[in-house]
Design a protein around this motif. Structure first.
Motif, PDB file in Angstrom:
ATOM      1  N   LEU A 115       0.827  -1.198   0.000  1.00 33.70           N
ATOM      2  CA  LEU A 115       0.000   0.000   0.000  1.00 33.70           C
ATOM      3  C   LEU A 115       0.867   1.256   0.000  1.00 33.70           C
ATOM      4  CD1 LEU A 115      -2.676  -1.037   2.658  1.00 33.70           C
ATOM      5  CD2 LEU A 115      -2.933  -1.042   0.176  1.00 33.70           C
ATOM      6  N   LYS A 116       0.319   2.315  -0.541  1.00 35.60           N
ATOM      7  CA  LYS A 116       1.008   3.599  -0.511  1.00 35.60           C
ATOM      8  C   LYS A 116       0.994   4.152   0.912  1.00 35.60           C
ATOM      9  CE  LYS A 116      -0.523   4.681  -5.213  1.00 35.60           C
ATOM     10  NZ  LYS A 116      -1.372   5.574  -6.041  1.00 35.60           N
ATOM     11  N   ASP A 117       1.920   5.043   1.211  1.00 35.02           N
ATOM     12  CA  ASP A 117       1.956   5.671   2.528  1.00 35.02           C
ATOM     13  C   ASP A 117       0.631   6.387   2.797  1.00 35.02           C
ATOM     14  OD1 ASP A 117       4.530   4.794   2.885  1.00 35.02           O
ATOM     15  OD2 ASP A 117       5.479   6.699   2.354  1.00 35.02           O
ATOM     16  N   GLY A 118       0.038   6.108   3.936  1.00 31.45           N
ATOM     17  CA  GLY A 118      -1.222   6.748   4.303  1.00 31.45           C
ATOM     18  C   GLY A 118      -2.456   6.067   3.751  1.00 31.45           C
ATOM     19  N   GLU A 119      -2.280   5.101   2.865  1.00 35.38           N
ATOM     20  CA  GLU A 119      -3.429   4.398   2.289  1.00 35.38           C
ATOM     21  C   GLU A 119      -4.009   3.429   3.318  1.00 35.38           C
ATOM     22  OE1 GLU A 119      -4.522   1.732  -1.712  1.00 35.38           O
ATOM     23  OE2 GLU A 119      -2.461   2.361  -1.307  1.00 35.38           O
ATOM     24  N   LYS A 120      -5.330   3.386   3.392  1.00 34.11           N
ATOM     25  CA  LYS A 120      -6.004   2.526   4.362  1.00 34.11           C
ATOM     26  C   LYS A 120      -7.018   1.633   3.668  1.00 34.11           C
ATOM     27  CE  LYS A 120      -5.960   6.202   7.898  1.00 34.11           C
ATOM     28  NZ  LYS A 120      -6.830   7.048   8.759  1.00 34.11           N
ATOM     29  N   VAL A 121      -7.401   0.571   4.353  1.00 36.47           N
ATOM     30  CA  VAL A 121      -8.511  -0.260   3.890  1.00 36.47           C
ATOM     31  C   VAL A 121      -9.787   0.289   4.531  1.00 36.47           C
ATOM     32  CG1 VAL A 121      -7.114  -2.305   3.482  1.00 36.47           C
ATOM     33  CG2 VAL A 121      -8.099  -1.934   5.750  1.00 36.47           C
ATOM     34  N   PRO A 122     -10.958  -0.055   3.993  1.00 34.73           N
ATOM     35  CA  PRO A 122     -12.207   0.534   4.491  1.00 34.73           C
ATOM     36  C   PRO A 122     -12.429   0.406   5.996  1.00 34.73           C
ATOM     37  CG  PRO A 122     -12.613  -0.583   2.426  1.00 34.73           C
ATOM     38  CD  PRO A 122     -11.193  -0.886   2.797  1.00 34.73           C
ATOM     39  N   SER A 123     -12.113  -0.747   6.572  1.00 32.53           N
ATOM     40  CA  SER A 123     -12.355  -0.921   8.009  1.00 32.53           C
ATOM     41  C   SER A 123     -11.491   0.023   8.841  1.00 32.53           C
ATOM     42  CB  SER A 123     -12.095  -2.372   8.428  1.00 32.53           C
ATOM     43  OG  SER A 123     -10.753  -2.745   8.170  1.00 32.53           O
ATOM     44  N   TYR A 125     -10.578   3.106   7.801  1.00 30.13           N
ATOM     45  CA  TYR A 125     -11.268   4.395   7.705  1.00 30.13           C
ATOM     46  C   TYR A 125     -12.464   4.422   8.658  1.00 30.13           C
ATOM     47  CZ  TYR A 125      -8.695   5.823   3.500  1.00 30.13           C
ATOM     48  OH  TYR A 125      -7.722   6.203   2.611  1.00 30.13           O
ATOM     49  N   LEU A 126     -13.178   3.305   8.731  1.00 30.37           N
ATOM     50  CA  LEU A 126     -14.343   3.224   9.613  1.00 30.37           C
ATOM     51  C   LEU A 126     -13.926   3.389  11.070  1.00 30.37           C
ATOM     52  CD1 LEU A 126     -17.426   2.646   9.482  1.00 30.37           C
ATOM     53  CD2 LEU A 126     -16.881   0.250   9.921  1.00 30.37           C
ATOM     54  N   LYS A 127     -12.850   2.727  11.452  1.00 34.03           N
ATOM     55  CA  LYS A 127     -12.350   2.813  12.821  1.00 34.03           C
ATOM     56  C   LYS A 127     -11.937   4.237  13.172  1.00 34.03           C
ATOM     57  CE  LYS A 127      -8.924   0.699  15.910  1.00 34.03           C
ATOM     58  NZ  LYS A 127      -7.792  -0.269  15.991  1.00 34.03           N
ATOM     59  N   ASP A 128     -11.432   4.966  12.174  1.00 32.18           N
ATOM     60  CA  ASP A 128     -10.980   6.342  12.393  1.00 32.18           C
ATOM     61  C   ASP A 128     -12.101   7.366  12.176  1.00 32.18           C
ATOM     62  OD1 ASP A 128      -8.468   5.386  12.961  1.00 32.18           O
ATOM     63  OD2 ASP A 128      -7.691   5.699  10.934  1.00 32.18           O
ATOM     64  N   PHE A 131     -16.018   8.225   7.650  1.00 37.30           N
ATOM     65  CA  PHE A 131     -17.105   7.404   7.122  1.00 37.30           C
ATOM     66  C   PHE A 131     -17.266   7.520   5.605  1.00 37.30           C
ATOM     67  CE2 PHE A 131     -18.189   8.273  11.586  1.00 37.30           C
ATOM     68  CZ  PHE A 131     -18.222   6.970  12.052  1.00 37.30           C
ATOM     69  N   ASP A 132     -17.040   8.704   5.045  1.00 42.56           N
ATOM     70  CA  ASP A 132     -17.170   8.860   3.595  1.00 42.56           C
ATOM     71  C   ASP A 132     -16.136   8.010   2.859  1.00 42.56           C
ATOM     72  OD1 ASP A 132     -19.268  10.594   3.918  1.00 42.56           O
ATOM     73  OD2 ASP A 132     -18.058  12.417   3.697  1.00 42.56           O
ATOM     74  N   LYS A 133     -14.905   8.019   3.361  1.00 40.78           N
ATOM     75  CA  LYS A 133     -13.852   7.219   2.728  1.00 40.78           C
ATOM     76  C   LYS A 133     -14.114   5.728   2.933  1.00 40.78           C
ATOM     77  CE  LYS A 133     -10.232  10.742   3.043  1.00 40.78           C
ATOM     78  NZ  LYS A 133      -8.915  11.101   3.628  1.00 40.78           N
ATOM     79  N   ALA A 134     -14.634   5.378   4.105  1.00 45.10           N
ATOM     80  CA  ALA A 134     -14.978   3.976   4.358  1.00 45.10           C
ATOM     81  C   ALA A 134     -16.047   3.514   3.380  1.00 45.10           C
ATOM     82  CB  ALA A 134     -15.462   3.802   5.793  1.00 45.10           C
ATOM     83  N   LEU A 135     -17.070   4.338   3.193  1.00 45.79           N
ATOM     84  CA  LEU A 135     -18.154   3.975   2.273  1.00 45.79           C
ATOM     85  C   LEU A 135     -17.638   3.830   0.851  1.00 45.79           C
ATOM     86  CD1 LEU A 135     -21.064   3.461   1.529  1.00 45.79           C
ATOM     87  CD2 LEU A 135     -21.440   5.937   1.471  1.00 45.79           C
TER      88      LEU A 135
END
Length: 234
Positions: A115-123, A125-128, A131-135
């Motif tokens: 993954l790129k630096d700072g890139e996250k998986v949906p869960s 984003y949800l934990k943080d 919500f828009d990025k998680a969705l």
């Protein structure tokens, strides 16, 4: 003829012998190449990091997983029951954690992308509470595979009610909204969202979502009772 059990112990003995003769530290160039987060599946990450130049991994809740170093490029991960190496994929020029083929004539497969630096998986984003990025991430998963268990309706329902029990009303509402976006024809997702708005004290939105639930399940007696009770209070 050797038994499978004997072959297994022989395999482990060989690995341990190799490990005992191999320097466990790694070069600065290799560390720079290998360290990072790798996408194990659509919503799960393997974290590769180094302490005192020795490789460790964090995966599925376990930390400080220490792969056995076979040589300068290949490692055995007991928790995955696989040998791994780190390769650049010529197709996209990105680094991957690749599983070493069990047979010599098998082609190399680029399994887990870095993954790129700072890139996250949906869960994540949800934990943080992003919500828009998680969705966005979950909708992308649904587009690729509508049956992926990561987007299971029940999972989000459980997360939402867990937030409700802790009186985190806005968090619960956002989780249930994700469930609505992923499962727009399910009566239950609107019923749950109605519960969250009701707990927050937003009667108008609560009634609207209970009524939406009835559009998909006209037999939802609970929703009818709650609507009747809430409308009498208005």
């Amino acid at each position: 003829m050797p038994t499978l059990k004997f072959k297994y112990f022989l395999f482990l003995f060989t690995l341990l012998s190799l490990f005992s003769c191999t320097n466990t530290s790694n070069s600065a160039d290799f560390i720079q190449k290998a360290k990072g987060r790798y996408l194990y599946n659509s919503d799960e990450v393997i974290d590769v990091y180094f302490k005192n130049d020795v490789m460790y991994m964090a995966w599925r809740g376990a930390t400080d997983i220490k792969p056995l170093k076979i040589n300068d490029s290949i490692f055995y991960v007991k928790e995955m029951n696989a040998k791994i190496k780190f390769l650049k994929n010529p197709a996209d020029q990105l680094t991957y954690m690749a599983l070493v083929p069990k047979e010599k004539d098998q082609p190399v497969t680029y399994n887990y992308k870095k993954l790129k630096d700072g890139e996250k998986v949906p869960s994540e984003y949800l934990k943080d509470n992003e919500f828009d990025k998680a969705l966005t991430g979950y909708l992308a998963i649904k587009e690729r595979d509508s049956l992926n268990p990561v987007i299971d309706e029940g999972n989000f329902n459980s997360l939402g009610y867990a937030a409700l029990r802790e009186k985190k009303y806005d968090e619960a509402i956002n989780i249930f909204k994700i469930n609505v976006a992923l499962h727009p024809t399910s009566a239950n997702v609107y019923d749950s969202l109605g519960d969250a708005f009701r707990k927050k004290g937003d009667t108008i939105q609560a009634i609207a979502n209970y009524k939406k639930s009835l559009e998909f399940d006209s037999g939802n007696a609970r929703a009818k009772r709650i609507i009747s009770r809430l409308e009498k209070k208005e």
